[in-house]
Scaffold this motif. Structure first.
Motif, PDB file in Angstrom:
ATOM      1  N   ASP A  28       2.642  -4.308 -10.192  1.00  0.00           N
ATOM      2  CA  ASP A  28       2.809  -2.948  -9.653  1.00  0.00           C
ATOM      3  C   ASP A  28       3.925  -2.124 -10.322  1.00  0.00           C
ATOM      4  O   ASP A  28       4.923  -1.780  -9.679  1.00  0.00           O
ATOM      5  N   LEU A  52      -2.150  -5.399 -10.541  1.00  0.00           N
ATOM      6  CA  LEU A  52      -2.038  -4.320  -9.559  1.00  0.00           C
ATOM      7  C   LEU A  52      -2.502  -4.825  -8.196  1.00  0.00           C
ATOM      8  O   LEU A  52      -3.511  -5.523  -8.095  1.00  0.00           O
ATOM      9  N   HIS A  54      -3.137  -2.464  -5.881  1.00  0.00           N
ATOM     10  CA  HIS A  54      -4.101  -1.388  -5.630  1.00  0.00           C
ATOM     11  C   HIS A  54      -3.729  -0.206  -6.525  1.00  0.00           C
ATOM     12  O   HIS A  54      -2.664  -0.189  -7.129  1.00  0.00           O
ATOM     13  N   TRP A  55      -4.619   0.777  -6.619  1.00  0.00           N
ATOM     14  CA  TRP A  55      -4.462   1.873  -7.569  1.00  0.00           C
ATOM     15  C   TRP A  55      -3.751   3.098  -7.004  1.00  0.00           C
ATOM     16  O   TRP A  55      -4.055   4.219  -7.394  1.00  0.00           O
ATOM     17  N   GLU A  57      -0.549   5.662  -6.854  1.00  0.00           N
ATOM     18  CA  GLU A  57       0.426   6.101  -7.855  1.00  0.00           C
ATOM     19  C   GLU A  57       1.776   5.384  -7.737  1.00  0.00           C
ATOM     20  O   GLU A  57       2.408   5.082  -8.753  1.00  0.00           O
ATOM     21  N   THR A  60       1.226   2.298  -9.764  1.00  0.00           N
ATOM     22  CA  THR A  60       0.612   2.365 -11.103  1.00  0.00           C
ATOM     23  C   THR A  60       1.250   3.403 -12.020  1.00  0.00           C
ATOM     24  O   THR A  60       0.889   3.487 -13.186  1.00  0.00           O
ATOM     25  N   SER A  76      -7.040  -5.885 -11.853  1.00  0.00           N
ATOM     26  CA  SER A  76      -7.122  -5.227 -10.552  1.00  0.00           C
ATOM     27  C   SER A  76      -8.522  -5.403  -9.978  1.00  0.00           C
ATOM     28  O   SER A  76      -9.446  -5.815 -10.671  1.00  0.00           O
ATOM     29  N   TYR A  78     -10.512  -2.977  -8.947  1.00  0.00           N
ATOM     30  CA  TYR A  78     -11.333  -1.996  -9.664  1.00  0.00           C
ATOM     31  C   TYR A  78     -10.823  -1.906 -11.084  1.00  0.00           C
ATOM     32  O   TYR A  78      -9.621  -2.019 -11.318  1.00  0.00           O
ATOM     33  N   GLY A  80     -10.302   0.603 -12.846  1.00  0.00           N
ATOM     34  CA  GLY A  80      -9.342   1.691 -12.959  1.00  0.00           C
ATOM     35  C   GLY A  80      -9.585   2.631 -14.115  1.00  0.00           C
ATOM     36  O   GLY A  80     -10.603   2.577 -14.785  1.00  0.00           O
ATOM     37  N   ALA A  82      -6.808   3.393 -16.361  1.00  0.00           N
ATOM     38  CA  ALA A  82      -5.608   3.324 -17.193  1.00  0.00           C
ATOM     39  C   ALA A  82      -5.958   3.452 -18.664  1.00  0.00           C
ATOM     40  O   ALA A  82      -7.079   3.156 -19.076  1.00  0.00           O
ATOM     41  N   CYS A  86      -8.499  -3.122 -19.120  1.00  0.00           N
ATOM     42  CA  CYS A  86      -8.541  -3.482 -17.701  1.00  0.00           C
ATOM     43  C   CYS A  86      -9.584  -4.562 -17.449  1.00  0.00           C
ATOM     44  O   CYS A  86     -10.677  -4.518 -18.007  1.00  0.00           O
ATOM     45  N   ASP A 113      -9.487  -1.367  -2.479  1.00  0.00           N
ATOM     46  CA  ASP A 113      -9.174  -2.245  -3.607  1.00  0.00           C
ATOM     47  C   ASP A 113      -7.899  -3.063  -3.411  1.00  0.00           C
ATOM     48  O   ASP A 113      -7.403  -3.683  -4.344  1.00  0.00           O
TER      49      ASP A 113
END
Length: 187
Positions: A28, A52, A54-55, A57, A60, A76, A78, A80, A82, A86, A113
């Motif tokens: 994180d 992560l 979760h996604w 902010e 992340t 993660s 999901y 994501g 980024a 991933c 997630d």
């Protein structure tokens, strides 16, 4: 395994660097600031993975900056969005680092997630479980799912298991079992 905590006043969130045999993963990276950079570099660590919970902010926000410095894969629930590689993980999937591994535990409720990572005798819970409280959820069904996730995936570990949340101080499974009013699982 060595756990290096990092607290960011920007977002008031915790990040963690886990190290084994010079290889590191970051959990994180809400903010990638000078202190986090120095923590990694001064310890001679090679960042290979970012995990992560979760996604959001606050967990992340530092990914873009990290991706300019290190070559790593994000793990993660999901894939994501980024600007880096991933990989999707599910319950029981493991991410190796050095002689250790971090294992994914699906703990939905705070967000669809949300996952918890287990490494050694530590659980990295993100916003699922914070010392003395159950994380927030968008509705009643999600709040029930969150409490069920905590009971079934976090409270099952030995009492001495350390819980390192995404916000606030660390705690232990024994403390949460006994004192967390959101769990109703007092001894």
């Amino acid at each position: 395994m060595t756990v290096f905590p990092h607290y960011s006043v920007s977002g008031f969130s915790n990040s963690f660097v886990l190290a084994s045999r010079g290889e590191a993963l970051v959990i994180d990276p809400g903010t990638f600031d000078r202190q986090l950079l120095l923590l990694i570099e001064d310890n001679g660590l090679r960042v290979r993975s970012v995990l992560l919970t979760h996604w959001h902010e606050a967990h992340t926000g530092g990914l873009r900056t990290m991706a300019r410095i290190y070559d790593f894969t994000v793990y993660s629930y999901y894939p994501g969005t980024a600007e880096c590689s991933c990989s999707e993980v599910r319950d029981g999937d493991a991410v190796p680092f050095g002689d250790e591994k971090a294992v994914c535990l699906e703990t939905p409720g705070h967000s669809p997630d949300s996952i918890t990572w287990r490494a050694g005798d530590c659980l990295f819970t993100g916003d699922t479980l914070i010392a003395g409280e159950v994380g927030s959820a968008p509705g009643a069904a999600e709040q029930k799912s969150l409490a069920d996730s905590i009971r079934g995936k976090i409270m099952v570990w030995p009492e001495e298991t350390i819980i390192l949340p995404g916000h606030g101080p660390p705690t232990r499974v024994a403390v949460e079992r006994r004192f967390n009013p959101g769990l109703s699982c007092r001894d």
